[in-house]
Scaffold this motif. Structure first.
Motif, short mmCIF file in Angstrom:
data_model
loop_
_atom_site.label_atom_id
_atom_site.label_comp_id
_atom_site.label_asym_id
_atom_site.label_seq_id
_atom_site.Cartn_x
_atom_site.Cartn_y
_atom_site.Cartn_z
N CYS A 94 12.77 -19.46 -30.08
CA CYS A 94 13.08 -20.58 -29.20
C CYS A 94 11.98 -21.63 -29.29
CB CYS A 94 13.25 -20.07 -27.78
SG CYS A 94 13.35 -21.35 -26.52
N CYS A 97 9.91 -21.15 -25.85
CA CYS A 97 9.13 -19.95 -25.57
C CYS A 97 8.64 -19.24 -26.84
CB CYS A 97 9.95 -18.98 -24.72
SG CYS A 97 11.43 -18.34 -25.55
N SER A 100 9.88 -15.40 -27.46
CA SER A 100 9.54 -14.25 -26.62
C SER A 100 10.74 -13.80 -25.78
CB SER A 100 8.37 -14.62 -25.69
OG SER A 100 8.73 -15.71 -24.85
N SER A 101 11.69 -14.70 -25.56
CA SER A 101 12.87 -14.34 -24.78
C SER A 101 13.81 -13.52 -25.63
CB SER A 101 13.57 -15.61 -24.28
OG SER A 101 14.82 -15.27 -23.72
N THR A 123 17.81 -19.13 -21.93
CA THR A 123 16.98 -19.30 -20.74
C THR A 123 16.46 -20.73 -20.65
OG1 THR A 123 16.29 -16.99 -20.72
CG2 THR A 123 14.87 -18.56 -19.57
N HIS A 124 16.12 -21.32 -21.81
CA HIS A 124 15.53 -22.66 -21.83
C HIS A 124 16.51 -23.74 -22.30
CE1 HIS A 124 11.94 -19.98 -22.09
NE2 HIS A 124 11.52 -20.84 -21.16
#
Length: 427
Positions: A94, A97, A100-101, A123-124
């Motif tokens: 990503c 991040c 890491s997600s 998530t982002h």
């Protein structure tokens, strides 16, 4: 695993439950080197899957095609991986991040258009209401005020091209899931401009300014006016309180407004007789029976149409020109006949009324002459519409219209007195 010679086995490698991402061809070769010996221990049957589990997850190999007669794989067996299924979150990671997600990865539409690494985890990922477009946090749309946008307005002014924040959100009165910016909401649900009126402003003023921009003021049906320039059966142009007073405006301005309004509303331009009726109602009675002058004014409007800023006006007037010429030939002839009948009527008045005849004859004016016609199977006699001051009308008509009946018998037409104020009631 081989792609250089015909494969004996074709398979799909499913890594969707495998937690170790593949960063390139070398990682795939290393993984296959560890997996291939396990293939030697299972029966080879097409359309069958084999799964191997480890601490890092599970790997499944789906056998798509197996060479006839081959039931067991060995070190010399050639295998071709026709597809590799990976979890969506596998890849470069990503943008927000760094990978890491563990959430699925989608592509930022703006990054794709700019040629940047487009991956962003869910998530982002930024989804702005009113569109299916996905953005990363870096490319999140901004409201017109500079804040982060929360919705795209699909109203008639924005057309899903402008994003807004919740501060500018106005919800549909019956459907809370539909929202607008304040400007588009006012366009969709206008309020009457009349002071103290909360009615819906469903009628928009069509009067064009000097720059050919419509006024746009909106009013409810009680406080708006419809300018019936297209005939009694058609919806006319809307006028607000500022522009509703068309009486006394210059004839050329009136004709321009009518033609431009017709073009903007995609209506057929009126015929000469309709223009004459409007001019008569606007106080230009002498011009209303002078069809060559009306046609000349329309030509003046046409000459200025290209510079008027009204798109399509010149083309529409050019298309209407032939019909106007036909009208001119027919209606001008009617005017000539009407003028002749008026002179004969004046002569009859002088003969029949020695006391008031001179005054009445001097005040008689031609409003319009209509020849006899048969319409829808009904015969309509020829009619001569004349103007006369109110104080002379009774003297002109005589008791029980006796004098007018005598004039009609002599001239062979019906004689009607037109409304001195507006011409209304004359049909």
């Amino acid at each position: 695993m081989s792609n250089s010679r015909p494969a004996q086995v074709e398979a799909i490698l499913d890594l969707r439950e495998w937690s170790v991402p593949l960063s390139g061809p070398d990682d795939l070769k290393a993984l296959w080197a560890a997996l291939e010996p396990r293939l030697h221990t299972v029966p080879l049957t097409a359309q069958r899957s084999h799964t191997w589990r480890a601490p890092a997850g599970a790997i499944t190999l789906e056998l798509v095609r197996v060479a006839p007669g081959l039931s067991q794989a060995g070190p010399d067996t050639t295998v071709n991986l026709v597809a590799i299924r990976e979890a969506p979150w596998h890849g470069r990671g990503c943008r927000a991040c760094g990978g890491s997600s563990r959430d699925a990865v989608v592509h930022c539409d703006t990054c794709v258009s700019l040629g940047l690494d487009p991956e962003v985890c869910t998530t982002h990922a930024v989804l702005v209401e009113g569109s299916f477009k996905v953005n990363c946090p870096e490319h999140q749309p901004s409201c017109q005020c500079g804040s982060a946008a929360t919705f795209w307005c699909s109203g008639s002014n924005c057309r899903s091209a402008k994003a807004w924040c919740d501060t500018h959100r106005v919800r549909h009165p019956q459907d809370p899931d539909t929202t607008y910016c304040s400007t588009c909401y006012r366009l969709a649900f206008p309020v009457c401009e009349h002071p103290g009126c909360a009615g819906a402003g469903t009628v928009t003023c069509d009067w064009l300014s000097a720059g050919s921009h419509p006024c746009g003021a909106q009013a409810c049906t009680r406080h708006a006016r419809r300018w019936q320039v297209f005939g009694p059966a058609e919806i006319g142009l809307g006028l607000c309180r500022t522009h509703e007073h068309v009486q006394g405006r210059l004839p050329e301005e009136l004709l321009h407004q009518i033609c431009a309004g017709a073009v903007r509303k995609r209506r057929r331009l009126p015929r000469l007789q309709a223009f004459a009726h409007t001019l008569r109602n606007c106080g230009h009675r002498a011009l209303a029976v002078d069809y060559p002058a009306i046609r000349s004014l329309l030509q003046t409007v046409r000459v200025r149409a290209d510079a008027s800023g009204v798109r399509g006006l010149a083309t529409a007037m050019d298309k209407a020109a032939s019909a106007w010429e036909q009208d001119l030939s027919r209606l001008h002839g009617n005017s000539v006949v009407g003028a002749d009948l008026l002179e004969r009527l004046r002569h009859l008045v002088l003969q029949s009324d020695r006391r008031f005849g001179a005054e009445i004859a001097a005040q008689l004016r031609l409003e319009e002459y209509k020849p006899a016609v048969t319409r829808d199977g009904t015969a309509h006699p020829a009619r001569l519409w004349v103007l006369l001051p109110q104080n002379l009308r009774g003297l002109f008509s005589g008791t029980a219209r006796a004098r007018v009946i005598a004039y009609e018998r002599e001239l062979g037409v019906e004689i009607r007195l037109a409304d001195n104020n507006s011409g209304k009631g004359r049909r």
